[in-house]
Design an enzyme around this catalytic site. Structure first.
Site, PDB file in Angstrom:
ATOM      1  N   VAL A  34      -4.156   8.032  -2.252  1.00  0.00           N
ATOM      2  CA  VAL A  34      -4.847   8.968  -3.138  1.00  0.00           C
ATOM      3  C   VAL A  34      -4.232  10.351  -2.945  1.00  0.00           C
ATOM      4  O   VAL A  34      -4.064  10.817  -1.811  1.00  0.00           O
ATOM      5  CB  VAL A  34      -6.361   9.007  -2.840  1.00  0.00           C
ATOM      6  CG1 VAL A  34      -7.063   9.965  -3.800  1.00  0.00           C
ATOM      7  CG2 VAL A  34      -6.966   7.609  -2.954  1.00  0.00           C
ATOM      8  N   ASP A  41     -19.595  -2.575  -2.980  1.00  0.00           N
ATOM      9  CA  ASP A  41     -18.824  -1.993  -1.873  1.00  0.00           C
ATOM     10  C   ASP A  41     -19.335  -0.590  -1.546  1.00  0.00           C
ATOM     11  O   ASP A  41     -18.552   0.346  -1.400  1.00  0.00           O
ATOM     12  CB  ASP A  41     -17.341  -1.959  -2.217  1.00  0.00           C
ATOM     13  CG  ASP A  41     -16.466  -1.760  -0.971  1.00  0.00           C
ATOM     14  OD1 ASP A  41     -16.949  -2.048   0.139  1.00  0.00           O
ATOM     15  OD2 ASP A  41     -15.318  -1.328  -1.115  1.00  0.00           O
ATOM     16  N   TYR A  83      -6.225  -0.344  -1.722  1.00  0.00           N
ATOM     17  CA  TYR A  83      -5.653  -0.254  -3.063  1.00  0.00           C
ATOM     18  C   TYR A  83      -4.324   0.498  -3.045  1.00  0.00           C
ATOM     19  O   TYR A  83      -3.373   0.123  -3.705  1.00  0.00           O
ATOM     20  CB  TYR A  83      -6.663   0.464  -3.967  1.00  0.00           C
ATOM     21  CG  TYR A  83      -6.201   0.742  -5.381  1.00  0.00           C
ATOM     22  CD1 TYR A  83      -6.512  -0.135  -6.401  1.00  0.00           C
ATOM     23  CD2 TYR A  83      -5.478   1.893  -5.690  1.00  0.00           C
ATOM     24  CE1 TYR A  83      -6.108   0.116  -7.708  1.00  0.00           C
ATOM     25  CE2 TYR A  83      -5.071   2.154  -6.982  1.00  0.00           C
ATOM     26  CZ  TYR A  83      -5.384   1.264  -7.997  1.00  0.00           C
ATOM     27  OH  TYR A  83      -4.990   1.517  -9.277  1.00  0.00           O
ATOM     28  N   LYS A 119      -5.380   8.079  -7.827  1.00  0.00           N
ATOM     29  CA  LYS A 119      -5.317   6.876  -6.987  1.00  0.00           C
ATOM     30  C   LYS A 119      -4.161   6.023  -7.477  1.00  0.00           C
ATOM     31  O   LYS A 119      -4.174   5.518  -8.596  1.00  0.00           O
ATOM     32  CB  LYS A 119      -6.631   6.105  -7.043  1.00  0.00           C
ATOM     33  CG  LYS A 119      -6.685   4.954  -6.065  1.00  0.00           C
ATOM     34  CD  LYS A 119      -8.097   4.476  -5.783  1.00  0.00           C
ATOM     35  CE  LYS A 119      -8.734   3.795  -6.969  1.00  0.00           C
ATOM     36  NZ  LYS A 119      -9.997   3.131  -6.599  1.00  0.00           N
TER      37      LYS A 119
END
Length: 951
Positions: A636, A746, A633, A650
């Site tokens: 962080v 996940d 993604y 994030k």
């Protein structure tokens, strides 16, 4: 042009097209009518939850690109186009196969692999005399094999493996003179192997393992002139002997007759010039091992678990490619010839395992020095009473297939290659960013035991078979499976181009796909038969590449084409205008969605709408020192808000479509989820082209950090059990108390975070899906049909094959986390799968040999129960796994069993942030005696450590 004029123009154009199509009449129907009827019947008999075949009622099959329908590019003598291939690989289809399949008079390939199709194989398939590939494996087909299949003169390959086929092998199959591949393993086929099969002149691979075959082994099979692989493991030839004629199979490369109830002696196989793999283990063979020298191509010899006697022949000392020699659990006596390993030259990518456990061997002749990468086990022999032989007396669990999965990584700029683009790891130009094709691929009967020395050879073989440069192929990971079979995950990258091309063009994707699906990659003696499990297209390929190629046209359709061209010209200006309108509309929808998201989020209690400036201040302008993690993604960061609150921020990497989806999903889900074992969403930022999610800060990082040794402190068993229980409770909340319920999809150790008191909190809901809701009649579907996503090693095998996501998929992933807690291992590491490795240790009664030594002492009965629960969670069959409620209940029962001293110590430790101390061993006797996690093989044998008896 105004919008109203565009709409009017489109309407008139559609009317024109309809009029032209009606004028043309039957001329537009250019696929043979019988085959159009057959396709309709096939669709009617199939259940298609993912709507893959939704375009099977639009236009003509051969000219409208019906999914999975590939036609010849020219008309036949009858003036029609005909279907050449039906490619329905891995589409989550169920239902049954229609008898109308027999109407495809020109078809060459029928491929329905890896679906859930049930019922019997239609005998009408025997009418398709042109058929070359019959690919039905990986379904739920039942009933016998039709005799009529023996009428197919051009059949090259029949694959019905991994079904539930019963009955005997039809004698008519002896008529298949062109067939090279019989893959019928993993079924319920019974009866005698027909001796008539010996008439097959072209058969190369005969795979019948894991069936219910009985009777005797036909000596006549030795007469097959082309046979390379004879694989009959796990059948019931009780009392049969191995015919001596099998030593005359001049082309044989692999002979595998494991666990077949065979008796008698081992035939002389020294006259087979290229024999590479022998497995005759787990039978009742007796007598001595033939002393004659075997082929120098031998990589593996497994004669374990028989009744063999006599001495170990010296001929085993001159096998340059030998990787494994297993003679365990026999009655062999005398000396062990050390030249077996002394004459073997190994390098860092090679190894040799010699397993001679549980025989009557009394000494070693020659040198006692072990070269690097050589393992010899003599445990359970009289020789181990000699203290000087301790290096040879290791436990069985140490004699394992310790291989490395080859993942090569490059260090490149993080932001420059947004998903689905990736850096090509072997490109001659560093940091070449492109979109790969993803291929799941399996070697069904490889001729080796250790893949490492053959990796480079495999890359050369496959890349040349695909007509690609070797740097375009990346063996991303591999793992051994039962069989043994070798599954791989491959990435195929486009060729580097100086003009900046980062994608395959359409024709190249179709070419590569057809090489796999048409089995046009030549067979290789070393790697054996292969199978395609999935061929995945991501990002730009997904919408651009159709499932089938466009076919040619019949003469009868020419008038329709001319009229269509006229209408097409009339439509051209309309299409241009529509594209302009669509572009504006798309931008408008994107902006509207963002504004809507902000409005909705503003109304959510407790979720703050942060400005970009606040995020900059909180992270010191996203200083690298504030970065605490990174994923697909984005990055962080640890941030400090203006009120002093520590948060985790994030930040999606720019242009990430995956980030956009995760951003929307996590806000939608986390804004309404509140549980002490789920990470809390504090707010979000959606401005300046940035998307950021703000969470509570978890000061002790991820569970994976503690298990991998990144943290200096270790976790005791009690702490690990407490983390397991907290994680399970968080997931139970998702499954049963969230409204509607949620499947996480996940779960992994890096998505389980630990706060200052080591409370486990499940995080990262970017891939989560809402569970099924009741239909009109009030019943709830058992699964969600969806594209497979998740992390390799944690993926539910049934979800991977069927695309059916259930609550038990999360149970499987959490079971893998439990195994990580127990062992400290990664799910997939160095070619090993944690589920398989722990199961092997459990079944051999050596489970304590894989327990993580960093967690110190532990109560053995609690560890055993925790292990049993983890293994139940990791069952391949969905129905065999417990529900999450049952998982929580069992963990609570184990916690109650824990010694009071452990639970009190744990509660005191969690009050000291950042410090976890392993409890000291207790010398006092309790109802749960501690077991040291650092034990040797000799300790295990002497009985100091209580072993676990498999149930």
């Amino acid at each position: 042009m105004s919008r109203s004029r565009i709409v009017s123009f489109v309407f008139v154009s559609v009317v024109w097209l309809y009029w032209f199509s009606q004028l043309n009449g039957a001329g537009a129907q250019i696929t043979h009518p019988a085959e159009v009827t057959a396709l309709g019947a096939i669709k009617k008999n199939l259940i298609d939850p993912n709507q893959n075949l939704s375009n099977w009622n639009r236009g003509d099959p051969c000219t409208s690109n019906w999914t999975g329908v590939l036609c010849f590019n020219k008309t036949m003598d009858d003036g029609y186009l005909h279907v050449a291939e039906l490619q329905l690989l891995n589409m989550n289809l169920s239902g049954s196969l229609s008898p109308e399949l027999g109407l495809f008079s020109y078809m060459k390939i029928l491929d329905v692999m890896w679906n859930n199709i049930s019922g019997s194989i239609p005998k009408e398939i025997g009418n398709i005399t042109s058929l070359e590939l019959l690919l039905l494996n990986g379904n739920q087909l039942t009933g016998p094999m039709p005799e009529e299949i023996g009428n197919l003169p051009n059949l090259d390959r029949i694959q019905i493996d991994q079904n539930q086929i019963s009955g005997s092998i039809p004698k008519s199959f002896a008529n298949l003179n062109m067939t090279q591949h019989f893959h019928m393993n993993n079924n319920s086929i019974s009866g005698q192997i027909p001796p008539e099969l010996s008439r097959l002149p072209s058969l190369v691979h005969l795979l019948l393992d894991n069936n219910n075959l009985s009777g005797y082994l036909p000596p006549e099979l030795a007469e097959m002139p082309s046979l390379h692989i004879l694989q009959l493991d796990n059948n019931h030839f009780n009392g049969s002997t191995i015919p001596s004629s099998y030593g005359n199979m001049s082309k044989l490369l692999k002979l595998s007759l494991r666990n077949c109830g065979l008796q008698g002696s081992i035939p002389d196989l020294s006259e087979i010039p290229n024999l590479a793999y022998i497995d005759l283990s787990s039978n009742q063979l007796n007598g001595s091992i033939p002393p004659n020298k075997l082929s120098e191509n031998i990589t593996a010899i497994d004669l374990s678990n028989n009744n063999l006697s006599g001495t170990i022949p010296v001929n085993f000392s001159y096998l340059p490619r030998l990787q494994r020699l297993s003679l365990a659990n026999n009655s062999l006596s005398g000396s062990v010839p050390s030249p077996i390993w002394q004459n073997k030259i190994v390098n860092e990518t090679e190894g040799l395992v010699v397993d001679l456990q549980n025989n009557l061997l009394s000494n070693i002749s020659g040198s006692l020095n072990l070269p690097p990468n050589v393992t010899v086990s003599l445990l359970g022999n009289p020789i181990c009473s000699n203290v000087n032989m301790i290096q040879f007396c290791i436990s069985q669990s140490d004699v394992s297939n310790n291989q490395n999965s080859t993942n090569f990584t490059v260090v490149c700029p993080d932001q420059s290659c947004p998903p689905p683009y990736e850096y090509s790891p072997t490109s001659p130009v560093p940091c070449f960013c492109a979109v790969p094709l993803l291929v799941s691929y399996r070697l069904k009967s490889p001729g080796f035991w250790d893949f490492r020395p053959y990796i480079q050879q495999f890359e050369v073989y496959l890349s040349s078979g695909l007509h690609l440069n070797i740097y375009q192929l990346d063996v991303n990971s591999y793992a051994w499976e039962e069989g043994p079979r070798l599954q791989m995950f491959l990435k195929i990258f486009p060729v580097y181009s100086a003009n900046g091309t980062h994608l395959f063009n359409r024709s190249e994707v179709l070419r590569i796909q057809s090489l796999f699906t048409g089995w046009r990659i030549p067979d290789n003696d070393v790697f054996g038969p292969y199978e395609l499990i999935s061929f995945t297209l991501l990002g730009p390929y997904e919408d651009e590449i159709p499932h089938s190629s466009t076919s040619g046209m019949s003469k009868g359709a020419l008038a329709g084409i001319v009229l269509g061209a006229i209408a097409g010209g009339f439509m051209l200006s309309t299409i241009v205008s529509l594209l302009i309108l669509r572009s504006h509309s798309k931008k408008h929808r994107a902006a509207s969605k963002r504004r809507l998201l902000s409005k909705i989020s503003m109304k959510i209690d407790g979720v703050r709408d942060f400005t970009y400036g606040e995020m900059v201040l909180a992270t010191n302008n996203f200083n690298s020192s504030a970065q605490v993690g990174q994923g697909g993604y984005g990055k962080v960061y640890k941030g400090i808000l203006a009120d002093g609150t520590a948060v985790a921020i994030k930040r999606a990497q720019e242009g990430s479509l995956q980030g956009e989806k995760e951003f929307l999903t996590e806000i939608e889900l986390l804004s309404r989820l509140h549980h002490r074992n789920l990470v809390s969403l504090i707010g979000y930022c959606d401005e300046e082209g940035e998307q950021m999610l703000v969470y509570e800060f978890m000061s002790n990082g991820t569970l994976r950090d503690y298990l991998s040794g990144k943290s200096k402190e270790s976790l005791s068993f009690a702490m690990r059990l407490r983390i397991a229980l907290g994680s399970a409770k968080g997931i139970l909340y998702l499954h049963s108390e969230a409204d509607p319920p949620i499947f996480h999809r996940d779960i992994k150790a890096s998505n389980i975070l630990l706060d200052s008191k080591f409370t486990a909190k499940v995080a990262d809901f970017g891939l989560s899906r809402l569970a099924p809701v009741p239909d009109m009649e009030g019943s709830v579907p058992a699964h969600v049909s969806t594209v497979v996503k998740g992390t390799p090693g944690y993926l539910d095998p049934e979800y991977f094959l069927t695309h059916k996501l259930t609550d038990k998929s999360d149970v499987y992933s959490l079971g893998v986390v439990f195994l990580e807690l127990l062992t400290g291992m990664h799910p997939i590491s160095h070619g090993k799968n944690i589920v398989r490795e722990v199961s092997a240790a459990y079944q051999s009664g050596m489970i304590f040999s894989v327990v993580d030594g960093r967690m110190g002492s532990y109560p053995s009965d609690c560890v055993e129960k925790f292990l049993t629960l983890a293994r139940k969670c990791c069952q391949e069959e969905t129905d065999a796994r417990p529900s999450m409620a049952e998982v929580v209940r069992e963990l609570e029962n184990i916690w109650v069993m824990m010694p009071e001293s452990d639970t009190k110590t744990t509660e005191s430790l969690i009050t000291k942030p950042g410090k976890v101390v392993t409890p000291p061993s207790s010398s006092s006797t309790t109802k749960n005696p501690y077991v040291s996690a650092d034990v040797s093989g000799s300790d295990l044998v002497s009985g100091v450590i209580p072993t676990i008896t498999p149930r």
